[in-house]
Design a protein around this motif. Structure first.
Motif, PDB file in Angstrom:
ATOM      1  N   SER A  57      50.657  28.736  64.941  1.00  0.00           N
ATOM      2  CA  SER A  57      51.802  29.446  65.501  1.00  0.00           C
ATOM      3  C   SER A  57      52.527  28.517  66.470  1.00  0.00           C
ATOM      4  O   SER A  57      51.977  28.132  67.507  1.00  0.00           O
ATOM      5  N   SER A  58      53.754  28.167  66.131  1.00  0.00           N
ATOM      6  CA  SER A  58      54.528  27.272  66.994  1.00  0.00           C
ATOM      7  C   SER A  58      55.054  27.981  68.239  1.00  0.00           C
ATOM      8  O   SER A  58      55.413  27.329  69.220  1.00  0.00           O
ATOM      9  N   SER A  59      55.124  29.316  68.190  1.00  0.00           N
ATOM     10  CA  SER A  59      55.656  30.061  69.333  1.00  0.00           C
ATOM     11  C   SER A  59      54.730  29.996  70.545  1.00  0.00           C
ATOM     12  O   SER A  59      55.187  29.851  71.681  1.00  0.00           O
ATOM     13  N   ASP A  60      53.427  30.103  70.321  1.00  0.00           N
ATOM     14  CA  ASP A  60      52.479  30.039  71.438  1.00  0.00           C
ATOM     15  C   ASP A  60      51.470  28.904  71.308  1.00  0.00           C
ATOM     16  O   ASP A  60      50.491  28.835  72.063  1.00  0.00           O
ATOM     17  N   LEU A  61      51.700  28.008  70.323  1.00  0.00           N
ATOM     18  CA  LEU A  61      50.831  26.843  70.111  1.00  0.00           C
ATOM     19  C   LEU A  61      49.359  27.252  69.985  1.00  0.00           C
ATOM     20  O   LEU A  61      48.477  26.733  70.651  1.00  0.00           O
ATOM     21  N   THR A  62      49.118  28.203  69.083  1.00  0.00           N
ATOM     22  CA  THR A  62      47.736  28.616  68.796  1.00  0.00           C
ATOM     23  C   THR A  62      47.465  28.430  67.306  1.00  0.00           C
ATOM     24  O   THR A  62      48.388  28.387  66.477  1.00  0.00           O
ATOM     25  N   SER A  80      50.611  20.534  70.165  1.00  0.00           N
ATOM     26  CA  SER A  80      51.339  19.815  69.120  1.00  0.00           C
ATOM     27  C   SER A  80      50.703  18.460  68.813  1.00  0.00           C
ATOM     28  O   SER A  80      50.747  17.982  67.672  1.00  0.00           O
TER      29      SER A  80
END
Length: 208
Positions: free
Chosen positions: A67-72, A139
């Motif tokens: 998930s790029s929104s919360d980097l999980t 990232s």
């Protein structure tokens, strides 16, 4: 010339009694230690207990979503773990409270646990362990994982901790905790491709 009497002071007889009692206690403790050592030596000589061995025979990945929104990163996978009891007189009881973790470069990906079960003599049991989890995955780690995927060399660490109890017939021996570290290299961790285990090394220790 007359004999001189040696004066006796109050408490002298008590000191002698205390020393004698202490000596007997020390002898008794030494006998207990010797008996325990003899029992342990007899056990190892007669039953020749061997440590169980573990290996990962297969892995499958059902979900691997970043998930790029919360980097999980959400990971769900199954590992087939092979446990072998090589003893012909000692059985093994795997208890509750086990824990398994899969990590990539020190970052946890997912976790699970082993089932509680009884393993008989000269027995090989293969367990399918389901593990899942969502963890922070920056990232930089994502880029490193993508490069590992392209190269077909993905290093994973699997840590297993499980309480076990050796049993000699109907006699329950002391419970210990077995810790296993498996360093795997897979050719892929994508759900679209079945991963192959390219190499695996194992280390184990026992906590008494």
């Amino acid at each position: 010339m007359g004999k001189r009497s040696v004066p006796r002071y109050p408490g002298d007889e008590d000191k002698g009694g205390c020393c004698g009692c202490l000596c007997w206690c020390c002898c008794f403790l030494l006998l207990i230690v010797a008996a325990l050592a003899g029992t342990a030596a007899y056990f190892f000589f007669v039953y020749k207990p061997k440590a169980p061995s573990y290996s990962v025979s297969n892995m499958s990945v059902s979900q691997f979503d970043f998930s790029s929104s919360d980097l999980t990163l959400y990971v769900k996978l199954t590992a087939s773990v092979r446990a072998e009891n090589p003893n012909d007189k000692v059985t093994i009881k795997y208890g509750e409270g086990s824990h398994t973790v899969v990590s990539y470069r020190g970052t946890p990906l997912c976790s699970g646990k082993l089932p509680a079960f009884f393993q008989g003599y000269k027995n090989v049991t293969v367990m399918d362990i389901s593990m899942e989890g969502r963890h922070g995955f920056g990232s930089g780690l994502q880029q490193a994982l993508e490069e590992s995927e392209k190269a077909g060399d993905i290093p994973l660490d699997i840590f297993v901790s499980v309480p076990v109890e050796l049993q000699l017939g109907s006699l329950d021996l002391r419970q210990v905790k077995v810790n296993v570290h498996c360093a795997l290299v897979l050719d892929s961790i994508s759900p679209k491709k079945k991963p192959n285990i390219k190499s695996a090394t194992y280390q184990a220790n026992v906590e008494f």
